[in-house]
Design an enzyme around this catalytic site. Structure first.
Site, PDB file in Angstrom:
ATOM      1  N   MET A  85      -9.104   7.782   0.232  1.00 35.83           N
ATOM      2  CA  MET A  85      -9.892   8.151   1.424  1.00 35.83           C
ATOM      3  C   MET A  85     -10.457   9.549   1.255  1.00 35.83           C
ATOM      4  SD  MET A  85      -7.383   6.722   4.388  1.00 35.83           S
ATOM      5  CE  MET A  85      -6.594   5.109   4.248  1.00 35.83           C
ATOM      6  N   SER A  93       0.853  -1.194   0.000  1.00 36.81           N
ATOM      7  CA  SER A  93       0.000   0.000   0.000  1.00 36.81           C
ATOM      8  C   SER A  93       0.884   1.238   0.000  1.00 36.81           C
ATOM      9  CB  SER A  93      -0.889   0.018   1.242  1.00 36.81           C
ATOM     10  OG  SER A  93      -1.404   1.336   1.410  1.00 36.81           O
ATOM     11  N   HIS A  95      -1.215  -1.288  -4.349  1.00 37.02           N
ATOM     12  CA  HIS A  95      -2.493  -0.986  -3.694  1.00 37.02           C
ATOM     13  C   HIS A  95      -2.577   0.514  -3.387  1.00 37.02           C
ATOM     14  CE1 HIS A  95      -5.981  -2.209  -1.196  1.00 37.02           C
ATOM     15  NE2 HIS A  95      -5.573  -1.295  -0.327  1.00 37.02           N
ATOM     16  N   MET A 148     -11.213  -6.378   5.599  1.00 39.95           N
ATOM     17  CA  MET A 148     -10.445  -5.388   6.363  1.00 39.95           C
ATOM     18  C   MET A 148     -10.082  -5.985   7.720  1.00 39.95           C
ATOM     19  SD  MET A 148     -10.166  -2.779   4.354  1.00 39.95           S
ATOM     20  CE  MET A 148      -9.192  -1.878   5.560  1.00 39.95           C
ATOM     21  N   ASP A 175      -6.485  -6.677   4.152  1.00 42.86           N
ATOM     22  CA  ASP A 175      -5.978  -5.311   4.215  1.00 42.86           C
ATOM     23  C   ASP A 175      -5.950  -4.823   5.656  1.00 42.86           C
ATOM     24  OD1 ASP A 175      -5.152  -2.775   3.648  1.00 42.86           O
ATOM     25  OD2 ASP A 175      -6.874  -2.242   2.404  1.00 42.86           O
ATOM     26  N   MET A 212     -12.270   4.110  -0.271  1.00 41.23           N
ATOM     27  CA  MET A 212     -12.904   4.280   1.048  1.00 41.23           C
ATOM     28  C   MET A 212     -13.600   5.628   1.011  1.00 41.23           C
ATOM     29  SD  MET A 212      -9.744   2.742   3.235  1.00 41.23           S
ATOM     30  CE  MET A 212      -8.631   2.915   1.853  1.00 41.23           C
ATOM     31  N   HIS A 255      -8.471   0.954  -3.888  1.00 41.44           N
ATOM     32  CA  HIS A 255      -9.371   0.687  -2.767  1.00 41.44           C
ATOM     33  C   HIS A 255     -10.079   1.989  -2.406  1.00 41.44           C
ATOM     34  CE1 HIS A 255      -9.584  -0.569   1.793  1.00 41.44           C
ATOM     35  NE2 HIS A 255     -10.776  -0.503   1.234  1.00 41.44           N
ATOM     36  N   ASP A 301      -4.822   3.436  -1.666  1.00 40.55           N
ATOM     37  CA  ASP A 301      -5.877   3.674  -0.681  1.00 40.55           C
ATOM     38  C   ASP A 301      -6.483   5.058  -0.852  1.00 40.55           C
ATOM     39  OD1 ASP A 301      -6.085   1.293   0.940  1.00 40.55           O
ATOM     40  OD2 ASP A 301      -4.002   1.690   1.508  1.00 40.55           O
TER      41      ASP A 301
HETATM   42  C1  DX5 Z   1      -6.270   1.087   5.778  1.00 43.37           C
HETATM   43  C2  DX5 Z   1      -5.761   0.858   4.378  1.00 43.37           C
HETATM   44  C3  DX5 Z   1      -4.650  -0.144   4.309  1.00 43.37           C
HETATM   45  C4  DX5 Z   1      -3.437   0.272   5.060  1.00 43.37           C
HETATM   46  C5  DX5 Z   1      -2.593  -0.923   5.347  1.00 43.37           C
HETATM   47  O1  DX5 Z   1      -7.361   1.922   5.724  1.00 43.37           O
HETATM   48  O2  DX5 Z   1      -6.811   0.388   3.552  1.00 43.37           O
HETATM   49  O3  DX5 Z   1      -4.331  -0.471   2.969  1.00 43.37           O
HETATM   50  O4  DX5 Z   1      -2.691   1.234   4.409  1.00 43.37           O
HETATM   51  O5  DX5 Z   1      -1.502  -0.470   6.096  1.00 43.37           O
HETATM   52  P1  DX5 Z   1      -0.741  -1.410   7.112  1.00 43.37           P
HETATM   53  O6  DX5 Z   1      -0.217  -2.569   6.318  1.00 43.37           O
HETATM   54  O7  DX5 Z   1       0.324  -0.522   7.628  1.00 43.37           O
HETATM   55  O8  DX5 Z   1      -1.735  -1.855   8.147  1.00 43.37           O
HETATM   56 ZN    ZN Z   2      -6.467  -0.563   1.428  1.00 42.81          ZN
END
Ligand code: DX5
Ligand code: ZN
Length: 229
Positions: free
Chosen positions: A41, A12, A37, A141, A177, A72, A70, A39
């Site tokens: 947000m 990620s 990956h 998750m 994840d 969110m 991903h 993320d």
């Molecule tokens: C959390 C993200 C993950 C996160 C994982 O909201 O979707 O992808 O970055 O990070 P680690 O591996 O550090 O838990």
């Molecule tokens: Zn993620």
């Protein structure tokens, strides 16, 4: 993107150097990452803000393999086309992000992309039974979404096992994840997961100038996961 249940490591870039995304993507792929990956947000569905579609489009040329986006965000439907145009290969939306996940998954597939369905730790798998023919990936998750570096929630391992049984022979990936490390990767691999997202555990100790630790971390997670199969 031929379907396989072999273990895939998906770093990620939430844990990457934010001033260097292009170079970071090249570095993790050179060091053995299978997928990248991303993320996304929105500061609303989750309490953090990250990447828009323009940023995804900008890093796309720096990724040779799979760009795994991903989302969110809520609402999600108005943004699917933009992330598809930005070059995502997989677009994952949360079951909890709105009342019409069926329509959302349809919209992702209509863009010609692989459709992912993410489940928060507090969400059960009952609803998934009605979506199995519409998804290419289910993301479990193992932390509450929003931040990297959180602790793995162990109660999710049983959920992965149940999901794996529900999926049967269907070509659906199970992605994990959150909190994936050398210690937790074997637990979820044994339960049936094949895509392991890892942020802090991949990027720790390395940098664009010194990328070898990324490779060591990726190999260690992969080895631990494969040893559990
Ligand atoms: C959390 C993200 C993950 C996160 C994982 O909201 O979707 O992808 O970055 O990070 P680690 O591996 O550090 O838990
Ligand atoms: Zn993620």
């Amino acid at each position: 993107m031929a379907f396989s249940r072999a273990i895939k490591i998906a770093p990620s870039i939430l844990s990457a150097d934010f001033a260097n995304f292009g170079a970071e993507c090249r570095a993790i792929e050179d060091q053995g990452a299978d997928w990248v990956h991303v993320d996304v947000m929105d500061g609303h569905f989750v309490p953090n803000l990250t990447f828009g579609p323009a940023m995804c489009a900008a890093i796309r040329p720096h990724i040779r393999g799979v760009m795994d986006v991903h989302l969110m965000i809520a609402p999600v439907d108005p943004y699917i086309e933009a992330y598809a145009k930005a070059g995502a290969d997989v677009i994952t939306a949360h079951l909890e992000a709105g009342p019409h996940i069926h329509r959302t998954l349809q919209a992702i597939r209509n863009e010609g992309k692989k459709a992912g369905l993410a489940l928060n730790p507090g969400t059960g798998i009952d609803a998934v039974a009605h979506l199995l023919d519409m998804v290419d990936l289910i993301c479990v998750m193992t932390v509450n979404p929003g931040f990297g570096g959180q602790k793995f929630i162990h109660s999710q391992v049983d959920k992965v096992r149940s999901l794996r049984a529900m999926i049967g022979d269907r070509p659906i990936h199970i992605e994990i994840d959150g909190g994936v490390t050398v210690e937790t990767a074997p637990l979820v691999a044994a339960a049936g997961a094949d895509v392991l997202v890892a942020g802090s555990a991949v990027f720790k100790g390395g940098s664009v100038a010194n990328p070898a630790p990324y490779g060591e971390n990726i190999r260690a997670i992969r080895k631990a996961a494969e040893a559990a199969l």
